[in-house]
Design a protein around this motif. Structure first.
Motif, PDB file in Angstrom:
ATOM      1  N   ALA A  25      -4.180 -17.758  -2.451  1.00 10.10           N
ATOM      2  CA  ALA A  25      -3.151 -16.969  -2.037  1.00 10.10           C
ATOM      3  C   ALA A  25      -3.816 -15.994  -1.246  1.00 10.10           C
ATOM      4  CB  ALA A  25      -2.355 -16.467  -3.800  1.00 10.10           C
ATOM      5  N   PRO A  26      -2.564 -15.614  -0.386  1.00 12.97           N
ATOM      6  CA  PRO A  26      -3.092 -14.095   0.522  1.00 12.97           C
ATOM      7  C   PRO A  26      -3.333 -13.466   0.628  1.00 12.97           C
ATOM      8  CG  PRO A  26      -0.359 -15.961   0.844  1.00 12.97           C
ATOM      9  CD  PRO A  26      -1.052 -15.962  -0.375  1.00 12.97           C
ATOM     10  N   TYR A  27      -3.497 -12.685  -0.791  1.00 15.87           N
ATOM     11  CA  TYR A  27      -3.779 -11.074  -1.338  1.00 15.87           C
ATOM     12  C   TYR A  27      -4.944 -11.551  -2.799  1.00 15.87           C
ATOM     13  CZ  TYR A  27      -0.499  -8.540   1.211  1.00 15.87           C
ATOM     14  OH  TYR A  27       0.194  -7.904   2.280  1.00 15.87           O
ATOM     15  N   ALA A  28      -5.412 -12.994  -2.318  1.00 14.97           N
ATOM     16  CA  ALA A  28      -6.093 -12.829  -3.458  1.00 14.97           C
ATOM     17  C   ALA A  28      -8.037 -12.303  -3.028  1.00 14.97           C
ATOM     18  CB  ALA A  28      -6.693 -14.599  -3.739  1.00 14.97           C
ATOM     19  N   TYR A  29      -8.021 -12.284  -1.809  1.00 14.96           N
ATOM     20  CA  TYR A  29      -9.306 -12.203  -1.148  1.00 14.96           C
ATOM     21  C   TYR A  29      -9.275 -10.816  -0.222  1.00 14.96           C
ATOM     22  CZ  TYR A  29     -11.318 -15.728  -3.353  1.00 14.96           C
ATOM     23  OH  TYR A  29     -11.641 -16.122  -4.598  1.00 14.96           O
ATOM     24  N   ARG A  30      -7.741 -10.223  -0.008  1.00 12.26           N
ATOM     25  CA  ARG A  30      -7.561  -9.270   0.896  1.00 12.26           C
ATOM     26  C   ARG A  30      -7.109  -8.476   0.165  1.00 12.26           C
ATOM     27  NH1 ARG A  30      -2.790 -11.074   4.541  1.00 12.26           N
ATOM     28  NH2 ARG A  30      -2.264  -9.106   3.986  1.00 12.26           N
ATOM     29  N   GLN A  31      -7.130  -6.723   1.115  1.00 11.59           N
ATOM     30  CA  GLN A  31      -7.482  -5.260  -0.169  1.00 11.59           C
ATOM     31  C   GLN A  31      -5.324  -5.338   0.098  1.00 11.59           C
ATOM     32  OE1 GLN A  31     -10.247  -2.981   0.075  1.00 11.59           O
ATOM     33  NE2 GLN A  31     -11.258  -3.860  -1.309  1.00 11.59           N
ATOM     34  N   LEU A  32      -4.653  -4.485  -0.067  1.00 12.21           N
ATOM     35  CA  LEU A  32      -3.431  -4.003   0.244  1.00 12.21           C
ATOM     36  C   LEU A  32      -3.223  -2.865   1.377  1.00 12.21           C
ATOM     37  CD1 LEU A  32      -1.537  -3.456  -2.957  1.00 12.21           C
ATOM     38  CD2 LEU A  32      -1.153  -5.070  -1.317  1.00 12.21           C
ATOM     39  N   ASP A  33      -3.014  -2.237   2.549  1.00  9.54           N
ATOM     40  CA  ASP A  33      -3.295  -1.649   3.064  1.00  9.54           C
ATOM     41  C   ASP A  33      -2.853  -0.412   2.455  1.00  9.54           C
ATOM     42  OD1 ASP A  33      -3.679  -3.370   5.367  1.00  9.54           O
ATOM     43  OD2 ASP A  33      -1.169  -3.712   5.485  1.00  9.54           O
ATOM     44  N   ASP A  34      -2.508   0.100   1.766  1.00 11.51           N
ATOM     45  CA  ASP A  34      -2.307   0.992   1.395  1.00 11.51           C
ATOM     46  C   ASP A  34      -3.194   1.822   0.265  1.00 11.51           C
ATOM     47  OD1 ASP A  34      -1.251   3.727   0.454  1.00 11.51           O
ATOM     48  OD2 ASP A  34       0.809   3.044  -0.552  1.00 11.51           O
ATOM     49  N   ALA A  40      -4.931   1.696  -7.645  1.00  9.45           N
ATOM     50  CA  ALA A  40      -3.753   0.183  -8.328  1.00  9.45           C
ATOM     51  C   ALA A  40      -3.797  -0.700  -9.212  1.00  9.45           C
ATOM     52  CB  ALA A  40      -2.371   1.737  -8.554  1.00  9.45           C
ATOM     53  N   ALA A  41      -3.988  -1.042  -8.024  1.00  6.92           N
ATOM     54  CA  ALA A  41      -4.312  -2.545  -8.554  1.00  6.92           C
ATOM     55  C   ALA A  41      -5.359  -3.502  -8.519  1.00  6.92           C
ATOM     56  CB  ALA A  41      -3.853  -3.659  -7.030  1.00  6.92           C
ATOM     57  N   ILE A  77       2.351  -5.203  -7.504  1.00  5.50           N
ATOM     58  CA  ILE A  77       1.723  -3.448  -6.963  1.00  5.50           C
ATOM     59  C   ILE A  77       2.486  -3.029  -5.934  1.00  5.50           C
ATOM     60  CG2 ILE A  77       0.535  -2.175  -6.912  1.00  5.50           C
ATOM     61  CD1 ILE A  77       0.526  -2.156  -9.695  1.00  5.50           C
ATOM     62  N   ALA A  78       2.533  -3.832  -4.457  1.00  2.51           N
ATOM     63  CA  ALA A  78       3.085  -3.616  -3.518  1.00  2.51           C
ATOM     64  C   ALA A  78       4.088  -3.252  -2.903  1.00  2.51           C
ATOM     65  CB  ALA A  78       2.546  -4.770  -2.097  1.00  2.51           C
ATOM     66  N   ALA A  79       5.228  -4.328  -4.466  1.00  3.77           N
ATOM     67  CA  ALA A  79       6.775  -3.511  -4.328  1.00  3.77           C
ATOM     68  C   ALA A  79       7.219  -2.975  -5.789  1.00  3.77           C
ATOM     69  CB  ALA A  79       7.251  -5.142  -5.255  1.00  3.77           C
ATOM     70  N   GLY A  80       6.308  -2.012  -5.514  1.00  7.47           N
ATOM     71  CA  GLY A  80       6.704  -0.736  -6.925  1.00  7.47           C
ATOM     72  C   GLY A  80       7.005  -1.084  -8.183  1.00  7.47           C
TER      73      GLY A  80
END
Length: 134
Positions: A25-34, A40-41, A77-80
């Motif tokens: 999945a895209p965010y399996a190994y990639r961190q959020l920009d914020d 928090a994640a 988490i990115a969706a708030g």
């Protein structure tokens, strides 16, 4: 008969092999920009159990299912969405076992009560023996 068994084994093995060959999945190994959202994640992922490994958190596990769960946590988490709401959603979906932070409920209260009862019984036995000696 052997041909039929071999064909059945092949038919059953193909879907199992296909599950591990899918891209992560895209965010399996990639961190959020914020950075605050990623922190928090990460905090939440460290308290969720990998359902395949069972002894690692999803933050530590390299299992494909753990990657999918990391992805779900990060996009929510990115969706708030609040971390506790995400934990509740995962617990509803996968059961209480997915969380390293157990909650007292109708099905889990014996897990909390039995150790306390054992300590009380052991304390009662100890007090009884001490009184007999005195």
């Amino acid at each position: 008969m052997r041909l039929l068994l071999s064909l059945a084994a092949f038919v059953l093995a193909v879907p199992l092999a296909a599950q591990d060959s899918m891209p992560p999945a895209p965010y399996a190994y990639r961190q959020l920009d914020d950075p605050a959202q990623e922190a928090a994640a990460q905090d939440l992922m460290e308290t969720l159990r990998c359902l395949k490994c069972q002894s690692q958190s999803i933050a530590d596990s390299d299992a494909p299912m753990a990657g999918d769960l990391r992805h779900q946590v990060r996009i929510r988490i990115a969706a708030g969405e609040e971390p506790e709401a995400i934990r509740q959603w995962l617990m509803q979906r996968y059961g209480d076992y997915v969380s390293y932070k157990p909650e007292v409920s109708a099905s889990t209260w014996p897990l909390f009560a039995i150790p306390l009862l054992l300590v009380l019984v052991a304390g009662g036995i100890l007090v009884g023996r001490l009184r007999r000696r005195a």
